[in-house]
Design an enzyme around this catalytic site. Structure first.
Site, PDB file in Angstrom:
ATOM      1  N   TYR A  50      27.503 -18.834   2.837  1.00 50.54           N
ATOM      2  CA  TYR A  50      27.046 -17.440   2.860  1.00 50.54           C
ATOM      3  C   TYR A  50      27.414 -16.734   1.545  1.00 50.54           C
ATOM      4  CZ  TYR A  50      26.555 -12.595   4.510  1.00 50.54           C
ATOM      5  OH  TYR A  50      26.207 -11.290   4.664  1.00 50.54           O
TER       6      TYR A  50
ATOM      7  N   SER B  10      26.136  -8.770  -0.617  1.00 52.56           N
ATOM      8  CA  SER B  10      27.353  -8.566   0.186  1.00 52.56           C
ATOM      9  C   SER B  10      28.552  -8.638  -0.756  1.00 52.56           C
ATOM     10  CB  SER B  10      27.480  -9.674   1.226  1.00 52.56           C
ATOM     11  OG  SER B  10      28.743  -9.607   1.862  1.00 52.56           O
TER      12      SER B  10
HETATM   13  N1  LIG Z   1      26.947  -6.848   9.050  1.00 48.12           N
HETATM   14  C1  LIG Z   1      27.705  -7.065   7.989  1.00 48.12           C
HETATM   15  O1  LIG Z   1      28.958  -6.994   8.042  1.00 48.12           O
HETATM   16  C2  LIG Z   1      27.045  -7.369   6.659  1.00 48.12           C
HETATM   17  C3  LIG Z   1      27.831  -7.241   5.500  1.00 48.12           C
HETATM   18  C4  LIG Z   1      27.250  -7.502   4.262  1.00 48.12           C
HETATM   19  C5  LIG Z   1      25.920  -7.878   4.187  1.00 48.12           C
HETATM   20  N2  LIG Z   1      25.176  -8.017   5.332  1.00 48.12           N
HETATM   21  C6  LIG Z   1      23.776  -8.427   5.202  1.00 48.12           C
HETATM   22  O2  LIG Z   1      22.959  -7.400   5.736  1.00 48.12           O
HETATM   23  C7  LIG Z   1      21.691  -7.976   6.127  1.00 48.12           C
HETATM   24  C8  LIG Z   1      21.335  -7.501   7.522  1.00 48.12           C
HETATM   25  O3  LIG Z   1      22.320  -7.984   8.428  1.00 48.12           O
HETATM   26  P1  LIG Z   1      22.742  -7.195   9.742  1.00 48.12           P
HETATM   27  O4  LIG Z   1      24.225  -7.131   9.719  1.00 48.12           O
HETATM   28  O5  LIG Z   1      21.960  -5.958   9.879  1.00 48.12           O
HETATM   29  O6  LIG Z   1      22.301  -8.295  10.839  1.00 48.12           O
HETATM   30  P2  LIG Z   1      21.626  -8.152  12.308  1.00 48.12           P
HETATM   31  O7  LIG Z   1      22.071  -6.896  12.969  1.00 48.12           O
HETATM   32  O8  LIG Z   1      21.927  -9.449  12.963  1.00 48.12           O
HETATM   33  O9  LIG Z   1      20.052  -8.053  11.998  1.00 48.12           O
HETATM   34  C9  LIG Z   1      19.369  -9.139  11.408  1.00 48.12           C
HETATM   35  C10 LIG Z   1      17.882  -8.830  11.306  1.00 48.12           C
HETATM   36  O10 LIG Z   1      17.257  -9.885  10.558  1.00 48.12           O
HETATM   37  C11 LIG Z   1      16.201 -10.475  11.332  1.00 48.12           C
HETATM   38  N3  LIG Z   1      16.125 -11.906  11.024  1.00 48.12           N
HETATM   39  C12 LIG Z   1      17.093 -12.838  11.184  1.00 48.12           C
HETATM   40  N4  LIG Z   1      16.647 -14.055  10.840  1.00 48.12           N
HETATM   41  C13 LIG Z   1      15.349 -13.900  10.441  1.00 48.12           C
HETATM   42  C14 LIG Z   1      14.339 -14.790   9.999  1.00 48.12           C
HETATM   43  N5  LIG Z   1      14.542 -16.113   9.916  1.00 48.12           N
HETATM   44  N6  LIG Z   1      13.116 -14.281   9.668  1.00 48.12           N
HETATM   45  C15 LIG Z   1      12.880 -12.958   9.781  1.00 48.12           C
HETATM   46  N7  LIG Z   1      13.802 -12.060  10.192  1.00 48.12           N
HETATM   47  C16 LIG Z   1      15.023 -12.535  10.540  1.00 48.12           C
HETATM   48  C17 LIG Z   1      16.572 -10.166  12.795  1.00 48.12           C
HETATM   49  O11 LIG Z   1      15.430 -10.121  13.673  1.00 48.12           O
HETATM   50  P3  LIG Z   1      14.884 -11.426  14.485  1.00 48.12           P
HETATM   51  O12 LIG Z   1      16.085 -12.088  15.085  1.00 48.12           O
HETATM   52  O13 LIG Z   1      13.897 -10.895  15.475  1.00 48.12           O
HETATM   53  O14 LIG Z   1      14.211 -12.276  13.449  1.00 48.12           O
HETATM   54  C18 LIG Z   1      17.167  -8.762  12.647  1.00 48.12           C
HETATM   55  O15 LIG Z   1      16.136  -7.803  12.591  1.00 48.12           O
HETATM   56  C19 LIG Z   1      21.862  -9.497   6.018  1.00 48.12           C
HETATM   57  O16 LIG Z   1      21.268  -9.938   4.808  1.00 48.12           O
HETATM   58  C20 LIG Z   1      23.372  -9.683   5.978  1.00 48.12           C
HETATM   59  O17 LIG Z   1      23.723 -10.860   5.319  1.00 48.12           O
HETATM   60  C21 LIG Z   1      25.714  -7.759   6.577  1.00 48.12           C
END
Ligand SMILES: NC(=O)c1ccc[n+]([C@@H]2O[C@H](COP(=O)([O-])OP(=O)(O)OC[C@H]3O[C@@H](n4cnc5c(N)ncnc54)[C@H](OP(=O)(O)O)[C@@H]3O)[C@@H](O)[C@H]2O)c1
Length: 276
Positions: free
Chosen positions: A159, A148
């Site tokens: 984070y 990120s």
């Molecule tokens: N959105 C942003 O602004 C942003 C920016 C920079 C980086 N990121 C990074 O991008 C990545 C994806 O985030 P996202 O924004 O797509 O989030 P999201 O929409 O909340 O999706 C998170 C996914 O991770 C799974 N997950 C969460 N905890 C888990 C666990 N303990 N074990 C296995 N699976 C787990 C969830 O499924 P379940 O709940 O079924 O487990 C879901 O499929 C993350 O690493 C986040 O830090 C996000």
């Protein structure tokens, strides 16, 4: 002259963690479009099944489902075994699963911080090692870790520290893998519209033109990250505007970034995705 039909090359397989929502679901769709069979990992088994059914129906790819909580050591070991399988090789690993915490580092339940460390850091480390160990003898493979822009900001809470770990770990791995045919890439997205913010109790961007310029869509992050991964680039920062932010954070003295960050009113700081 008879010509035997050459065997149809097996499709490559990609394993994506957190593939049921947000960026992970985007990675799974895009990898399927690029001709990969999939192994998808998340905790919610029902949602995994419906995601797998949609991917099979839409893209005609094979999809294996692996329900696992990456903060649980035994579950992580099962996923690592699948990543390292010799009989059913994983060609692309996407370490994507993650979440944020709406609290300062010294607040809240210590168990939540340990869970964050386990999912954002330990799982990425264990699965990257399993992938590299299996891919190097085959002389090919791709590891994509989701970092990120927050990982470039000293002061963005636990984070930011976790994402800084992911960035440095991936850069280290990429250096060690040079010349092996295996590559490691870290993608550093800015704000992306996913379930991330709602799940962490944070507000996400509105629909003003400023917020539209700042907030990214899933596909623009996923496509840029996968293009960079398959090109063997070590760092991927999707979109020109976020590249500019990341370059600024890279070249500015850390002490200055930290001072400016901490001098911001807490409301403005809380607008950061890690701290809202
Ligand atoms: N959105 C942003 O602004 C942003 C920016 C920079 C980086 N990121 C990074 O991008 C990545 C994806 O985030 P996202 O924004 O797509 O989030 P999201 O929409 O909340 O999706 C998170 C996914 O991770 C799974 N997950 C969460 N905890 C888990 C666990 N303990 N074990 C296995 N699976 C787990 C969830 O499924 P379940 O709940 O079924 O487990 C879901 O499929 C993350 O690493 C986040 O830090 C996000």
């Amino acid at each position: 002259m008879t010509s035997a039909t050459p065997p149809r090359p097996a499709r490559p397989t990609a394993l994506v963690t957190g593939a049921t929502a947000g960026l992970g679901a985007g990675f799974a769709r895009s990898l399927a479009r690029r001709g990969h069979d999939l192994v998808i990992v998340a905790r919610d088994a029902e949602r995994l099944d419906s995601t797998a059914a949609a991917l099979r129906a839409e893209h005609g790819v094979g999809v294996e489902v692996l329900a696992a909580d990456l903060s649980v050591r035994a579950d992580l070991d099962r996923v690592a075994q699948r990543v390292g399988s010799v009989e059913a090789p994983v060609d692309v690993l996407v370490n994507n699963a993650g979440f944020g915490l709406k609290q300062r580092f010294f607040d809240g339940d210590p168990a939540d911080h340990e869970r964050m460390f386990d999912v954002l850091c330990r799982a990425v480390m264990v699965l990257s090692r399993a992938a590299a160990g299996a891919m190097v003898p085959r002389g090919r493979g791709r590891v994509l870790n989701v970092g990120s822009v927050a990982g470039l900001v000293p002061g963005g809470g636990h984070y930011s520290a976790a994402k800084a770990y992911v960035i440095v770990l991936t850069e280290t791995l990429a250096g060690e893998l040079r010349g092996t045919g295996v590559t490691a890439t870290v993608v550093e997205p800015g704000y992306v519209r996913t379930e991330f913010h709602a799940r962490s109790g944070m507000r996400s961007g509105g629909s003003s033109s400023l917020s539209n310029r700042i907030w990214l869509d899933i596909d623009e992050v996923v496509d840029a990250a996968l293009d960079d991964t398959f090109a063997g680039r070590v760092v991927s920062v999707p979109t020109r505007r976020w590249k500019a932010v990341s370059t600024l954070l890279d070249v500015a003295p850390r002490r200055l970034v930290s001072t400016v960050w901490n001098a911001m009113p807490s409301g403005a700081r809380r607008r950061h995705p890690t701290q809202r």
